[in-house]
Design a protein around this motif. Structure first.
Motif, PDB file in Angstrom:
ATOM      1  N   ARG A  67      -1.100   4.668  12.597  1.00  0.00           N
ATOM      2  CA  ARG A  67      -0.989   4.251  14.165  1.00  0.00           C
ATOM      3  C   ARG A  67      -2.396   4.514  14.805  1.00  0.00           C
ATOM      4  O   ARG A  67      -2.757   5.720  14.640  1.00  0.00           O
ATOM      5  N   PRO A  81       4.059  -8.833   7.618  1.00  0.00           N
ATOM      6  CA  PRO A  81       4.562  -7.638   8.555  1.00  0.00           C
ATOM      7  C   PRO A  81       4.895  -6.545   7.590  1.00  0.00           C
ATOM      8  O   PRO A  81       6.256  -5.934   7.863  1.00  0.00           O
ATOM      9  N   HIS A  82       4.008  -5.938   7.047  1.00  0.00           N
ATOM     10  CA  HIS A  82       4.298  -4.717   6.104  1.00  0.00           C
ATOM     11  C   HIS A  82       4.403  -3.546   7.041  1.00  0.00           C
ATOM     12  O   HIS A  82       3.753  -3.270   8.267  1.00  0.00           O
ATOM     13  N   GLU A  83       4.878  -2.338   6.563  1.00  0.00           N
ATOM     14  CA  GLU A  83       5.231  -1.198   6.974  1.00  0.00           C
ATOM     15  C   GLU A  83       3.656  -0.593   7.382  1.00  0.00           C
ATOM     16  O   GLU A  83       2.866  -0.365   6.336  1.00  0.00           O
ATOM     17  N   PRO A  84       3.369  -0.195   8.590  1.00  0.00           N
ATOM     18  CA  PRO A  84       2.043   0.305   8.849  1.00  0.00           C
ATOM     19  C   PRO A  84       1.672   1.574   8.094  1.00  0.00           C
ATOM     20  O   PRO A  84       2.639   2.503   8.147  1.00  0.00           O
ATOM     21  N   VAL A  85       0.528   1.779   7.926  1.00  0.00           N
ATOM     22  CA  VAL A  85       0.109   2.965   7.054  1.00  0.00           C
ATOM     23  C   VAL A  85      -0.554   4.027   8.293  1.00  0.00           C
ATOM     24  O   VAL A  85      -0.354   5.169   7.820  1.00  0.00           O
ATOM     25  N   LEU A 122      -1.112  -5.368  13.148  1.00  0.00           N
ATOM     26  CA  LEU A 122      -1.216  -4.943  11.810  1.00  0.00           C
ATOM     27  C   LEU A 122      -2.439  -5.424  10.989  1.00  0.00           C
ATOM     28  O   LEU A 122      -2.467  -6.258  10.407  1.00  0.00           O
ATOM     29  N   HIS A 174      -1.328  -4.272  -0.555  1.00  0.00           N
ATOM     30  CA  HIS A 174      -1.005  -5.668  -0.385  1.00  0.00           C
ATOM     31  C   HIS A 174      -1.859  -6.786  -0.872  1.00  0.00           C
ATOM     32  O   HIS A 174      -2.935  -6.868  -0.473  1.00  0.00           O
ATOM     33  N   TYR A 224      -1.548  -0.215  12.568  1.00  0.00           N
ATOM     34  CA  TYR A 224      -0.970  -0.559  13.834  1.00  0.00           C
ATOM     35  C   TYR A 224      -1.853  -0.168  15.012  1.00  0.00           C
ATOM     36  O   TYR A 224      -2.357   1.186  14.887  1.00  0.00           O
TER      37      TYR A 224
END
Length: 267
Positions: free
Chosen positions: A23, A17-21, A186, A12, A59
């Motif tokens: 957790r 607020p991108h989708e987390p890769v 994030l 990125h 995350y």
């Protein structure tokens, strides 16, 4: 506590607020890689668009607005043998209208990085000083957490969330603290410099891809305003703004807050 190995598939050029890769739980560590500021990887292949591409976001379970995220850099080390720098002094650090001339007009200087010796040697253009070799001091120039209010902020700049800070003190062994603005915090990481001067006045360090290992933790209910950091000798506060006077105001105010809250001093 778990140790994760993460291989990035995309990057990125805005922190948001991108989708987390992945957790993570507090106490976990991650080993991963970053690409250079122009999006080139360990094989010197273009895998992302330019502009300080970020690996992540990661995350952190339990992180909520009003908490503080702790990021510990356990390892930062280049993973290829060539790096590059700009060759012209950035116009915004010169008097208006002053244009220094160069004998050889080239866009980039190339550096040979010896990962065993821990040095970088200027390969081209040739230096009038002869052999120019510098010890490596790898750091991350751009990293941070998702900013508030659903923003996605370009990695060309910085603010309370971190971002393009380019401070040479963000090296292996340092802990960095971020205010948490969104659930999970994030965390994004990227933009390794094999070495950088104090001011980055050519607009780059020695830009290179890297292997990075970091750990995360949380200070629940502990709210800070700006990024902070500490190493074995110093505590540090960061002000990310323009102009420079405003940066100093933010960083000094954050330092006073830290000293009065944690070190028993009054203002």
């Amino acid at each position: 506590m778990a140790h994760h190995h993460f291989v990035p598939q995309h990057y990125h050029v805005a922190i948001g607020p991108h989708e987390p890769v992945l957790r993570l739980a507090p106490g976990d560590t991650v080993s991963t890689t970053t690409v250079d500021a122009r999006g080139r990887d360990a094989g010197d292949q273009q895998v992302s668009e330019r502009g300080n591409p970020q690996t992540g976001p990661f995350y952190v379970e339990g992180a909520e607005p009003g908490d503080t995220l702790v990021v510990r850099f356990d390892r930062i080390w280049p993973n290829r043998k060539r790096g590059w720098t700009g060759t012209a002094i950035a116009p915004n650090v010169l008097d208006p209208g002053f244009r220094p001339g160069f004998a050889d007009e080239v866009e980039l200087a190339e550096w040979e990085v010896d990962l065993n010796k821990g040095t970088a040697r200027l390969a081209s253009p040739p230096s009038p000083l002869g052999k120019l070799e510098l010890p490596l001091a790898p750091m991350l120039g751009c990293f941070g957490v998702a900013p508030p209010r659903g923003q996605a902020i370009s990695t060309a700049t910085s603010s309370t969330h971190g971002g393009n800070m380019d401070y040479r003190g963000f090296v292996q062994g340092v802990k960095v603290y971020f205010p948490v603005f969104v659930p999970g915090a994030l965390l994004h990481v990227g933009d390794c410099h094999a070495v950088q001067g104090d001011g980055e006045i050519v607009g780059t360090g020695i830009e290179i891809s890297a292997e990075v290992t970091f750990g995360v933790d949380l200070l629940k209910g502990r709210q800070i305003n700006w990024p902070r950091a500490e190493n074995d000798d110093y505590i540090m506060t960061v002000g990310n703004a323009r102009p420079l006077d405003q940066c100093v105001q933010h960083a000094t105010t954050e330092m006073v807050r830290w000293l009065t809250s944690d070190f028993g001093l009054d203002a």
